[in-house]
Design a protein around this motif. Structure first.
Motif, PDB file in Angstrom:
ATOM      1  N   MET A 191       0.783  -1.395  -0.011  1.00  0.00           N
ATOM      2  CA  MET A 191       0.056  -0.086  -0.037  1.00  0.00           C
ATOM      3  C   MET A 191       0.927   1.369   0.094  1.00  0.00           C
ATOM      4  N   LYS A 192       2.032   1.122   0.736  1.00  0.00           N
ATOM      5  CA  LYS A 192       2.816   2.413   0.756  1.00  0.00           C
ATOM      6  C   LYS A 192       3.393   2.529  -0.334  1.00  0.00           C
ATOM      7  N   ALA A 193       3.737   1.571  -1.224  1.00  0.00           N
ATOM      8  CA  ALA A 193       4.293   1.791  -2.349  1.00  0.00           C
ATOM      9  C   ALA A 193       3.397   2.395  -3.345  1.00  0.00           C
ATOM     10  N   ALA A 194       2.258   1.730  -3.498  1.00  0.00           N
ATOM     11  CA  ALA A 194       1.180   2.014  -4.433  1.00  0.00           C
ATOM     12  C   ALA A 194       0.931   3.693  -4.154  1.00  0.00           C
ATOM     13  N   ARG A 195       1.044   3.971  -2.864  1.00  0.00           N
ATOM     14  CA  ARG A 195       0.558   5.507  -2.674  1.00  0.00           C
ATOM     15  C   ARG A 195       1.662   6.491  -3.106  1.00  0.00           C
ATOM     16  N   ALA A 196       3.086   5.897  -2.948  1.00  0.00           N
ATOM     17  CA  ALA A 196       4.233   6.633  -3.278  1.00  0.00           C
ATOM     18  C   ALA A 196       4.179   6.671  -4.999  1.00  0.00           C
ATOM     19  N   GLY A 197       3.790   5.519  -5.625  1.00  0.00           N
ATOM     20  CA  GLY A 197       3.763   5.604  -7.034  1.00  0.00           C
ATOM     21  C   GLY A 197       2.704   6.539  -7.521  1.00  0.00           C
ATOM     22  N   LYS A 198       1.588   6.818  -6.685  1.00  0.00           N
ATOM     23  CA  LYS A 198       0.845   7.915  -6.997  1.00  0.00           C
ATOM     24  C   LYS A 198       1.305   9.159  -6.836  1.00  0.00           C
ATOM     25  N   ASP A 199       2.276   9.248  -6.298  1.00  0.00           N
ATOM     26  CA  ASP A 199       2.670  10.582  -5.484  1.00  0.00           C
ATOM     27  C   ASP A 199       1.756  11.253  -4.532  1.00  0.00           C
ATOM     28  N   LEU A 200       1.106  10.556  -3.907  1.00  0.00           N
ATOM     29  CA  LEU A 200       0.444  10.738  -2.657  1.00  0.00           C
ATOM     30  C   LEU A 200       1.012  10.883  -1.406  1.00  0.00           C
ATOM     31  N   SER A 201       0.745  12.035  -0.644  1.00  0.00           N
ATOM     32  CA  SER A 201       1.327  11.755   0.934  1.00  0.00           C
ATOM     33  C   SER A 201       0.206  11.124   1.780  1.00  0.00           C
ATOM     34  N   GLN A 202       0.351  10.697   2.957  1.00  0.00           N
ATOM     35  CA  GLN A 202      -0.474   9.901   3.802  1.00  0.00           C
ATOM     36  C   GLN A 202      -1.594  10.974   3.704  1.00  0.00           C
ATOM     37  N   GLN A 203      -1.480  12.189   3.945  1.00  0.00           N
ATOM     38  CA  GLN A 203      -2.606  13.096   4.422  1.00  0.00           C
ATOM     39  C   GLN A 203      -3.476  13.283   3.096  1.00  0.00           C
ATOM     40  N   GLU A 204      -2.892  13.229   1.720  1.00  0.00           N
ATOM     41  CA  GLU A 204      -3.735  13.578   0.627  1.00  0.00           C
ATOM     42  C   GLU A 204      -4.597  12.134   0.401  1.00  0.00           C
ATOM     43  N   LEU A 205      -4.112  10.634   0.544  1.00  0.00           N
ATOM     44  CA  LEU A 205      -4.933   9.718   0.544  1.00  0.00           C
ATOM     45  C   LEU A 205      -5.818   9.671   1.560  1.00  0.00           C
ATOM     46  N   ALA A 206      -5.618  10.113   2.622  1.00  0.00           N
ATOM     47  CA  ALA A 206      -6.607  10.018   3.928  1.00  0.00           C
ATOM     48  C   ALA A 206      -7.805  10.814   3.530  1.00  0.00           C
ATOM     49  N   ASP A 207      -7.588  12.130   2.854  1.00  0.00           N
ATOM     50  CA  ASP A 207      -8.441  12.922   2.259  1.00  0.00           C
ATOM     51  C   ASP A 207      -9.317  12.373   1.430  1.00  0.00           C
ATOM     52  N   ILE A 208      -8.712  11.532   0.472  1.00  0.00           N
ATOM     53  CA  ILE A 208      -9.618  10.957  -0.670  1.00  0.00           C
ATOM     54  C   ILE A 208     -10.492   9.832  -0.209  1.00  0.00           C
ATOM     55  N   VAL A 209      -9.913   8.830   0.999  1.00  0.00           N
ATOM     56  CA  VAL A 209     -10.813   8.011   1.431  1.00  0.00           C
ATOM     57  C   VAL A 209     -11.499   8.319   2.809  1.00  0.00           C
ATOM     58  N   ASN A 210     -11.401   9.739   3.136  1.00  0.00           N
ATOM     59  CA  ASN A 210     -12.092  10.251   4.167  1.00  0.00           C
ATOM     60  C   ASN A 210     -11.846   9.498   5.753  1.00  0.00           C
ATOM     61  N   VAL A 211     -10.571   9.540   5.844  1.00  0.00           N
ATOM     62  CA  VAL A 211      -9.928   8.974   7.253  1.00  0.00           C
ATOM     63  C   VAL A 211      -8.749   9.890   7.661  1.00  0.00           C
ATOM     64  N   SER A 212      -8.513   9.695   8.745  1.00  0.00           N
ATOM     65  CA  SER A 212      -7.379  10.622   9.431  1.00  0.00           C
ATOM     66  C   SER A 212      -5.874  10.161   8.773  1.00  0.00           C
ATOM     67  N   ARG A 213      -4.900  11.234   8.695  1.00  0.00           N
ATOM     68  CA  ARG A 213      -3.692  10.693   8.336  1.00  0.00           C
ATOM     69  C   ARG A 213      -3.058   9.448   9.103  1.00  0.00           C
TER      70      ARG A 213
END
Length: 65
Positions: free
Chosen positions: A6-28
């Motif tokens: 998951m961490k690699a996939a997030r990095a591959g999309k150039d998303l920070s933890q906060q950006e992914l959290a915002d997209i899926v509506n959870v906290s960082r």
């Protein structure tokens, strides 16, 4: 168990933890805990993460043999 896929996939999309959290509506902190293996996400959250990252459940959450 750490979720490095998951961490690699997030990095591959150039998303920070906060950006992914915002997209899926959870906290960082939730994203961080999933990646560190400290939190087991619900099926619905897994699906939202997969959709956000363009991956399948098998890609991100099924253990490698």
């Amino acid at each position: 168990m750490k979720n490095l896929k998951m961490k690699a996939a997030r990095a591959g999309k150039d998303l920070s933890q906060q950006e992914l959290a915002d997209i899926v509506n959870v906290s960082r902190q939730t994203i961080s805990a999933i990646e560190k293996g400290d939190y087991n996400p619900t099926e619905n959250l897994c699906i939202r993460i997969c959709e956000a990252l363009g991956k399948t459940l098998d890609d991100l959450f099924w253990p490698d043999n």
